[in-house]
Motif scaffolding. Structure first.
Motif, PDB file in Angstrom:
ATOM      1  N   LEU A 198     -28.077  36.456   7.509  1.00  0.00           N
ATOM      2  CA  LEU A 198     -26.846  36.003   8.165  1.00  0.00           C
ATOM      3  C   LEU A 198     -27.109  35.620   9.614  1.00  0.00           C
ATOM      4  O   LEU A 198     -26.671  34.552  10.080  1.00  0.00           O
ATOM      5  CB  LEU A 198     -25.791  37.103   8.085  1.00  0.00           C
ATOM      6  N   VAL A 199     -27.817  36.475  10.338  1.00  0.00           N
ATOM      7  CA  VAL A 199     -28.112  36.190  11.746  1.00  0.00           C
ATOM      8  C   VAL A 199     -28.982  34.944  11.866  1.00  0.00           C
ATOM      9  O   VAL A 199     -28.778  34.111  12.764  1.00  0.00           O
ATOM     10  CB  VAL A 199     -28.798  37.411  12.392  1.00  0.00           C
ATOM     11  N   ALA A 200     -29.953  34.774  10.968  1.00  0.00           N
ATOM     12  CA  ALA A 200     -30.826  33.599  11.024  1.00  0.00           C
ATOM     13  C   ALA A 200     -30.032  32.314  10.817  1.00  0.00           C
ATOM     14  O   ALA A 200     -30.247  31.318  11.529  1.00  0.00           O
ATOM     15  CB  ALA A 200     -31.922  33.723   9.964  1.00  0.00           C
ATOM     16  N   MET A 201     -29.117  32.323   9.872  1.00  0.00           N
ATOM     17  CA  MET A 201     -28.313  31.115   9.633  1.00  0.00           C
ATOM     18  C   MET A 201     -27.417  30.793  10.824  1.00  0.00           C
ATOM     19  O   MET A 201     -27.270  29.624  11.208  1.00  0.00           O
ATOM     20  CB  MET A 201     -27.472  31.301   8.361  1.00  0.00           C
ATOM     21  N   VAL A 202     -26.822  31.815  11.421  1.00  0.00           N
ATOM     22  CA  VAL A 202     -25.961  31.585  12.586  1.00  0.00           C
ATOM     23  C   VAL A 202     -26.773  31.058  13.759  1.00  0.00           C
ATOM     24  O   VAL A 202     -26.354  30.115  14.447  1.00  0.00           O
ATOM     25  CB  VAL A 202     -25.224  32.884  12.961  1.00  0.00           C
ATOM     26  N   HIS A 203     -27.940  31.651  14.008  1.00  0.00           N
ATOM     27  CA  HIS A 203     -28.780  31.193  15.123  1.00  0.00           C
ATOM     28  C   HIS A 203     -29.238  29.757  14.911  1.00  0.00           C
ATOM     29  O   HIS A 203     -29.271  28.958  15.859  1.00  0.00           O
ATOM     30  CB  HIS A 203     -29.987  32.114  15.274  1.00  0.00           C
ATOM     31  N   ALA A 204     -29.607  29.423  13.690  1.00  0.00           N
ATOM     32  CA  ALA A 204     -30.070  28.062  13.420  1.00  0.00           C
ATOM     33  C   ALA A 204     -28.963  27.042  13.685  1.00  0.00           C
ATOM     34  O   ALA A 204     -29.200  25.982  14.273  1.00  0.00           O
ATOM     35  CB  ALA A 204     -30.564  27.953  11.982  1.00  0.00           C
ATOM     36  N   SER A 205     -27.745  27.373  13.259  1.00  0.00           N
ATOM     37  CA  SER A 205     -26.639  26.433  13.461  1.00  0.00           C
ATOM     38  C   SER A 205     -26.200  26.369  14.919  1.00  0.00           C
ATOM     39  O   SER A 205     -25.775  25.313  15.396  1.00  0.00           O
ATOM     40  CB  SER A 205     -25.455  26.841  12.586  1.00  0.00           C
ATOM     41  N   MET A 206     -26.328  27.483  15.652  1.00  0.00           N
ATOM     42  CA  MET A 206     -25.880  27.509  17.040  1.00  0.00           C
ATOM     43  C   MET A 206     -26.874  26.836  17.978  1.00  0.00           C
ATOM     44  O   MET A 206     -26.486  26.120  18.911  1.00  0.00           O
ATOM     45  CB  MET A 206     -25.655  28.961  17.505  1.00  0.00           C
ATOM     46  N   LEU A 207     -28.162  27.070  17.764  1.00  0.00           N
ATOM     47  CA  LEU A 207     -29.159  26.698  18.763  1.00  0.00           C
ATOM     48  C   LEU A 207     -29.849  25.369  18.495  1.00  0.00           C
ATOM     49  O   LEU A 207     -30.504  24.833  19.395  1.00  0.00           O
ATOM     50  CB  LEU A 207     -30.216  27.809  18.880  1.00  0.00           C
ATOM     51  N   GLU A 208     -29.747  24.848  17.287  1.00  0.00           N
ATOM     52  CA  GLU A 208     -30.367  23.548  17.034  1.00  0.00           C
ATOM     53  C   GLU A 208     -29.685  22.447  17.849  1.00  0.00           C
ATOM     54  O   GLU A 208     -30.316  21.454  18.220  1.00  0.00           O
ATOM     55  CB  GLU A 208     -30.308  23.217  15.540  1.00  0.00           C
TER      56      GLU A 208
END
Length: 294
Positions: free
Chosen positions: A160-170
């Motif tokens: 969950l955290v990985a998906m959120v970080h990927a969508s936020m920081l890309e």
């Protein structure tokens, strides 16, 4: 005058002629209750019932989810708010999940110790061993159930955290993670965390004392890194580098391709190291369990 003679006592009725099964251990009797030969599945069901019914499981896993998800989302939001496209250019957005998992691993360590050591504190271990005299089966069942629970929770939260970080920081300049980086930052780190918790379970079986085993495992988690940070002299540089390279925080960071040192474990090395250490401690815990009284 006739004397009345009391009736003679009657012989008890004969017991029913129960026919024993051929080769049975009790000739002349067969239990009306079906007897089933116990196996590992019964021990797994018992350990699953115990781990899901105690409050310590709910609290430790609840705090684990709160730390991993909460710190993960907070770190992602702070990085997004205080970074520009140049500062994050080429950065792996999944690497910021490391901070929450490092703190959350303390919860997994605690639950692992309590899974075995708490039974010695309450005396429940006597009931467990009476119900399942095979000590190897008990230790294996506890290990399988705990490892599965720890892995599932670690995978769900890290994913969950990985998906959120990927969508936020890309959108702020971070690069798109590769398939290998996704796998290591979710499945790889989850396997490592579950093995760390399993190691704690085995230490709890060896020490048989909750507070002592938790203290030992937190020391294993943090002491090498803390000691390395305070070794300033050149004569201790080799020791400092070894402590830093093989500390658990550094090994966890390897799964995010963000090692704290330039040398030491890389790739999947931390997982094999933890697997080897856990296997060695498992053998020791099994030997002690066989030789000691409960």
């Amino acid at each position: 005058m006739s004397t009345h003679q009391p009736p003679m006592p009657q012989a008890p009725a004969p017991a029913p002629d129960w026919q024993a099964a051929p080769g049975g251990p009790y000739p002349g009797y067969t239990s009306p209750i079906p007897v089933v030969r116990t196996h590992l599945g019964h021990a797994l069901a018992s350990e699953w019932t115990k781990i899901k019914s105690v409050r310590s499981t709910m609290w430790t896993l609840g705090v684990f989810v709160l730390l991993v998800v909460g710190i993960g989302l907070l770190s992602g939001a702070l990085v997004e708010a205080n970074s520009d496209s140049e500062s994050l250019s080429g950065e792996n957005p999944l690497s910021f999940g490391f901070f929450g998992l490092l703190l959350g691993s303390i919860c997994i360590i605690t639950l692992g110790v309590l899974t075995t050591a708490s039974e010695y504190g309450t005396g429940m271990i006597r009931t467990t061993m009476t119900a399942c005299p095979s000590r190897a089966r008990v230790l294996a069942a506890k290990s399988i159930v705990f490892f599965t629970v720890a892995f599932v929770f670690a995978l769900a939260t890290s994913g969950l955290v990985a998906m959120v970080h990927a969508s936020m920081l890309e959108s702020t300049g971070a690069r798109t993670p590769t398939g290998s980086e996704w796998f290591k930052a979710t499945v790889g780190i989850s396997l490592y965390i579950a093995l760390l918790g399993l190691l704690s379970l085995l230490i709890g079986s060896v020490i048989r004392h909750s507070a002592g085993a938790i203290t030992i495992m937190i020391g294993v988690l943090l002491a090498p890194l803390v000691l390395a940070l305070f070794m300033f002299t050149e004569s201790l540089s080799a020791v400092r580098d070894a402590l830093l390279e093989y500390s658990i925080p550094n090994q966890m960071s390897v799964f995010y391709s963000n090692s704290l040192s330039e040398s030491g474990p890389s790739g999947w090395d931390p997982l094999w190291i933890m697997l080897g250490v856990t296997a060695a401690v498992f053998a020791g815990a099994y030997a002690l369990l066989q030789s000691r009284d409960v």
